[in-house]
Scaffold this motif. Structure first.
Motif, PDB file in Angstrom:
ATOM      1  N   GLU A  48      58.920 -18.343 135.682  1.00 54.16           N
ATOM      2  CA  GLU A  48      58.750 -19.264 136.787  1.00 54.16           C
ATOM      3  C   GLU A  48      57.337 -19.837 136.913  1.00 54.16           C
ATOM      4  O   GLU A  48      57.119 -20.785 137.637  1.00 54.16           O
ATOM      5  CB  GLU A  48      59.152 -18.602 138.109  1.00 54.16           C
ATOM      6  N   ALA A  49      56.382 -19.296 136.205  1.00 52.22           N
ATOM      7  CA  ALA A  49      55.000 -19.751 136.332  1.00 52.22           C
ATOM      8  C   ALA A  49      54.726 -20.902 135.382  1.00 52.22           C
ATOM      9  O   ALA A  49      55.200 -20.929 134.273  1.00 52.22           O
ATOM     10  CB  ALA A  49      54.041 -18.608 136.034  1.00 52.22           C
ATOM     11  N   THR A  50      53.946 -21.862 135.837  1.00 48.10           N
ATOM     12  CA  THR A  50      53.502 -22.957 134.982  1.00 48.10           C
ATOM     13  C   THR A  50      52.068 -22.662 134.580  1.00 48.10           C
ATOM     14  O   THR A  50      51.193 -22.538 135.432  1.00 48.10           O
ATOM     15  CB  THR A  50      53.566 -24.305 135.728  1.00 48.10           C
ATOM     16  N   PRO A  51      51.792 -22.539 133.300  1.00 45.29           N
ATOM     17  CA  PRO A  51      50.450 -22.181 132.860  1.00 45.29           C
ATOM     18  C   PRO A  51      49.416 -23.250 133.208  1.00 45.29           C
ATOM     19  O   PRO A  51      49.709 -24.433 133.172  1.00 45.29           O
ATOM     20  CB  PRO A  51      50.588 -22.069 131.340  1.00 45.29           C
ATOM     21  N   VAL A  52      48.222 -22.805 133.552  1.00 48.65           N
ATOM     22  CA  VAL A  52      47.087 -23.690 133.749  1.00 48.65           C
ATOM     23  C   VAL A  52      46.226 -23.536 132.505  1.00 48.65           C
ATOM     24  O   VAL A  52      45.781 -22.445 132.196  1.00 48.65           O
ATOM     25  CB  VAL A  52      46.274 -23.295 135.002  1.00 48.65           C
ATOM     26  N   VAL A  53      46.019 -24.635 131.802  1.00 52.69           N
ATOM     27  CA  VAL A  53      45.340 -24.557 130.515  1.00 52.69           C
ATOM     28  C   VAL A  53      44.177 -25.518 130.496  1.00 52.69           C
ATOM     29  O   VAL A  53      44.298 -26.654 130.931  1.00 52.69           O
ATOM     30  CB  VAL A  53      46.326 -24.911 129.370  1.00 52.69           C
ATOM     31  N   GLN A  54      43.060 -25.066 129.995  1.00 56.41           N
ATOM     32  CA  GLN A  54      41.924 -25.934 129.757  1.00 56.41           C
ATOM     33  C   GLN A  54      41.757 -26.042 128.259  1.00 56.41           C
ATOM     34  O   GLN A  54      41.660 -25.039 127.570  1.00 56.41           O
ATOM     35  CB  GLN A  54      40.656 -25.351 130.359  1.00 56.41           C
ATOM     36  N   ALA A  55      41.721 -27.268 127.748  1.00 64.50           N
ATOM     37  CA  ALA A  55      41.573 -27.469 126.310  1.00 64.50           C
ATOM     38  C   ALA A  55      40.168 -27.070 125.888  1.00 64.50           C
ATOM     39  O   ALA A  55      39.207 -27.276 126.630  1.00 64.50           O
ATOM     40  CB  ALA A  55      41.820 -28.928 125.959  1.00 64.50           C
ATOM     41  N   PRO A  56      40.021 -26.485 124.699  1.00 60.98           N
ATOM     42  CA  PRO A  56      38.702 -26.121 124.222  1.00 60.98           C
ATOM     43  C   PRO A  56      37.868 -27.369 123.977  1.00 60.98           C
ATOM     44  O   PRO A  56      38.414 -28.429 123.704  1.00 60.98           O
ATOM     45  CB  PRO A  56      38.985 -25.372 122.914  1.00 60.98           C
ATOM     46  N   PRO A  57      36.536 -27.260 124.048  1.00 58.54           N
ATOM     47  CA  PRO A  57      35.691 -28.435 123.919  1.00 58.54           C
ATOM     48  C   PRO A  57      35.740 -29.092 122.542  1.00 58.54           C
ATOM     49  O   PRO A  57      35.416 -30.245 122.421  1.00 58.54           O
ATOM     50  CB  PRO A  57      34.281 -27.905 124.212  1.00 58.54           C
ATOM     51  N   VAL A  58      36.185 -28.386 121.502  1.00 60.52           N
ATOM     52  CA  VAL A  58      36.190 -28.953 120.160  1.00 60.52           C
ATOM     53  C   VAL A  58      37.467 -29.704 119.841  1.00 60.52           C
ATOM     54  O   VAL A  58      37.599 -30.247 118.768  1.00 60.52           O
ATOM     55  CB  VAL A  58      35.989 -27.851 119.090  1.00 60.52           C
ATOM     56  N   ALA A  59      38.430 -29.751 120.746  1.00 59.65           N
ATOM     57  CA  ALA A  59      39.705 -30.375 120.430  1.00 59.65           C
ATOM     58  C   ALA A  59      40.094 -31.373 121.506  1.00 59.65           C
ATOM     59  O   ALA A  59      39.777 -31.212 122.667  1.00 59.65           O
ATOM     60  CB  ALA A  59      40.791 -29.301 120.312  1.00 59.65           C
ATOM     61  N   ALA A  60      40.800 -32.421 121.090  1.00 62.86           N
ATOM     62  CA  ALA A  60      41.357 -33.364 122.040  1.00 62.86           C
ATOM     63  C   ALA A  60      42.756 -32.878 122.397  1.00 62.86           C
ATOM     64  O   ALA A  60      43.461 -32.353 121.556  1.00 62.86           O
ATOM     65  CB  ALA A  60      41.422 -34.745 121.413  1.00 62.86           C
ATOM     66  N   ALA A  61      43.148 -33.056 123.639  1.00 67.19           N
ATOM     67  CA  ALA A  61      44.452 -32.550 124.063  1.00 67.19           C
ATOM     68  C   ALA A  61      45.375 -33.698 124.440  1.00 67.19           C
ATOM     69  O   ALA A  61      44.951 -34.674 125.031  1.00 67.19           O
ATOM     70  CB  ALA A  61      44.285 -31.614 125.259  1.00 67.19           C
ATOM     71  N   VAL A  62      46.650 -33.578 124.081  1.00 67.77           N
ATOM     72  CA  VAL A  62      47.687 -34.511 124.475  1.00 67.77           C
ATOM     73  C   VAL A  62      48.691 -33.700 125.276  1.00 67.77           C
ATOM     74  O   VAL A  62      49.267 -32.751 124.766  1.00 67.77           O
ATOM     75  CB  VAL A  62      48.378 -35.133 123.235  1.00 67.77           C
ATOM     76  N   VAL A  63      48.908 -34.065 126.537  1.00 71.27           N
ATOM     77  CA  VAL A  63      49.784 -33.290 127.408  1.00 71.27           C
ATOM     78  C   VAL A  63      51.191 -33.865 127.324  1.00 71.27           C
ATOM     79  O   VAL A  63      51.394 -35.062 127.395  1.00 71.27           O
ATOM     80  CB  VAL A  63      49.288 -33.326 128.866  1.00 71.27           C
ATOM     81  N   VAL A  96      45.195 -19.318 119.922  1.00 73.36           N
ATOM     82  CA  VAL A  96      46.513 -18.816 119.548  1.00 73.36           C
ATOM     83  C   VAL A  96      47.500 -19.950 119.831  1.00 73.36           C
ATOM     84  O   VAL A  96      47.449 -20.569 120.887  1.00 73.36           O
ATOM     85  CB  VAL A  96      46.893 -17.571 120.380  1.00 73.36           C
ATOM     86  N   GLY A  97      48.372 -20.240 118.881  1.00 73.03           N
ATOM     87  CA  GLY A  97      49.342 -21.311 119.091  1.00 73.03           C
ATOM     88  C   GLY A  97      50.194 -21.543 117.866  1.00 73.03           C
ATOM     89  O   GLY A  97      50.238 -20.719 116.948  1.00 73.03           O
ATOM     90  N   THR A  98      50.859 -22.689 117.845  1.00 67.71           N
ATOM     91  CA  THR A  98      51.732 -23.070 116.734  1.00 67.71           C
ATOM     92  C   THR A  98      51.058 -24.164 115.921  1.00 67.71           C
ATOM     93  O   THR A  98      50.602 -25.156 116.478  1.00 67.71           O
ATOM     94  CB  THR A  98      53.095 -23.567 117.260  1.00 67.71           C
ATOM     95  N   PHE A  99      51.000 -23.958 114.602  1.00 63.66           N
ATOM     96  CA  PHE A  99      50.352 -24.877 113.674  1.00 63.66           C
ATOM     97  C   PHE A  99      51.323 -25.987 113.281  1.00 63.66           C
ATOM     98  O   PHE A  99      52.466 -25.719 112.920  1.00 63.66           O
ATOM     99  CB  PHE A  99      49.922 -24.089 112.426  1.00 63.66           C
ATOM    100  N   TYR A 100      50.849 -27.233 113.368  1.00 59.13           N
ATOM    101  CA  TYR A 100      51.635 -28.381 112.901  1.00 59.13           C
ATOM    102  C   TYR A 100      50.773 -29.234 111.976  1.00 59.13           C
ATOM    103  O   TYR A 100      49.636 -29.567 112.308  1.00 59.13           O
ATOM    104  CB  TYR A 100      52.132 -29.229 114.070  1.00 59.13           C
ATOM    105  N   GLN A 101      51.336 -29.614 110.824  1.00 61.46           N
ATOM    106  CA  GLN A 101      50.608 -30.412 109.844  1.00 61.46           C
ATOM    107  C   GLN A 101      50.620 -31.895 110.158  1.00 61.46           C
ATOM    108  O   GLN A 101      49.831 -32.645 109.597  1.00 61.46           O
ATOM    109  CB  GLN A 101      51.206 -30.219 108.443  1.00 61.46           C
ATOM    110  N   LEU A 131      50.278 -27.882 125.145  1.00 57.85           N
ATOM    111  CA  LEU A 131      49.127 -28.752 124.926  1.00 57.85           C
ATOM    112  C   LEU A 131      48.942 -28.872 123.421  1.00 57.85           C
ATOM    113  O   LEU A 131      48.884 -27.862 122.719  1.00 57.85           O
ATOM    114  CB  LEU A 131      47.850 -28.172 125.544  1.00 57.85           C
ATOM    115  N   PHE A 132      48.875 -30.093 122.933  1.00 56.86           N
ATOM    116  CA  PHE A 132      48.736 -30.331 121.505  1.00 56.86           C
ATOM    117  C   PHE A 132      47.269 -30.651 121.216  1.00 56.86           C
ATOM    118  O   PHE A 132      46.773 -31.699 121.600  1.00 56.86           O
ATOM    119  CB  PHE A 132      49.666 -31.467 121.060  1.00 56.86           C
ATOM    120  N   ASN A 133      46.591 -29.716 120.569  1.00 57.25           N
ATOM    121  CA  ASN A 133      45.160 -29.810 120.326  1.00 57.25           C
ATOM    122  C   ASN A 133      44.902 -30.242 118.885  1.00 57.25           C
ATOM    123  O   ASN A 133      45.293 -29.539 117.946  1.00 57.25           O
ATOM    124  CB  ASN A 133      44.497 -28.449 120.584  1.00 57.25           C
ATOM    125  N   GLU A 134      44.260 -31.397 118.718  1.00 60.88           N
ATOM    126  CA  GLU A 134      43.926 -31.888 117.387  1.00 60.88           C
ATOM    127  C   GLU A 134      42.727 -31.110 116.865  1.00 60.88           C
ATOM    128  O   GLU A 134      41.712 -30.987 117.543  1.00 60.88           O
ATOM    129  CB  GLU A 134      43.621 -33.379 117.439  1.00 60.88           C
TER     130      GLU A 134
END
Length: 166
Positions: A48-63, A96-101, A131-134
């Motif tokens: 039931e919880a929605t995570p609060v996520v801050q993207a790391p400074p080295v990556a751009a995030a697409v929500v 920690v996450g899922t790797f996509y090429q 969050l998709f981090n490049e």
């Protein structure tokens, strides 16, 4: 709710300790970590919880559409024999996450073995809690080896690519 940096720190502390199981509850959120042979094997967050996520400074995030993480299993990493080559630079996962090429299933991969990259070249995406981090190469060189498979779960600090610096 937990922030990505907090999760990273907790995972690192548990991984470096002698304990095999860790449970933490805060404001209705529950974090449960179990490890076997020094590798964290399970992270569980409430449905039931929605995570609060801050993207790391080295990556751009697409929500994208917000969803919750129910369970993430982290696979043990097996490094190829040539990882020890000191002349090669390792591009590591910042989370920690899922790797996509590729940016989408029907798009070509960002990089392949033999491709030249610069410091700003995007080499992959690591998805963490929707969050998709490049991930950028951060070095100029040639991709020598891709160490993980598309869709594979990766750990914080896990090598993703080997790059021969120019």
């Amino acid at each position: 709710m937990f922030k990505v940096q907090e999760l990273r720190e907790i995972i690192k502390l548990v991984d470096n300790s002698s304990i095999d199981e860790f449970v933490y509850e805060n404001d209705g959120a529950k974090l449960k970590l179990k490890k076997n042979n020094g590798v964290i094997s399970e992270v569980v967050l409430p449905k039931e919880a929605t995570p609060v996520v801050q993207a790391p400074p080295v990556a751009a995030a697409v929500v994208t559409e917000p969803k919750t993480v129910e369970e993430v299993k982290v696979e043990e990493k097996t490094a190829p024999a040539n990882v020890e080559d000191s002349t090669l630079h390792k591009i590591t996962s910042p989370m920690v996450g899922t790797f996509y090429q590729a940016p989408s299933p029907d798009a070509p991969a960002y990089v392949s073995v033999g491709d030249k990259v610069s410091e700003e070249s995007i080499v992959c995406i690591v998805e963490a809690m929707k969050l998709f981090n490049e991930i950028e190469a951060e070095i100029k060189g040639e991709i020598v080896e891709i160490l993980v498979k598309d869709g594979q779960l990766v750990e914080y600090g896990q090598p993703l690519f080997l790059v021969k610096p120019e």
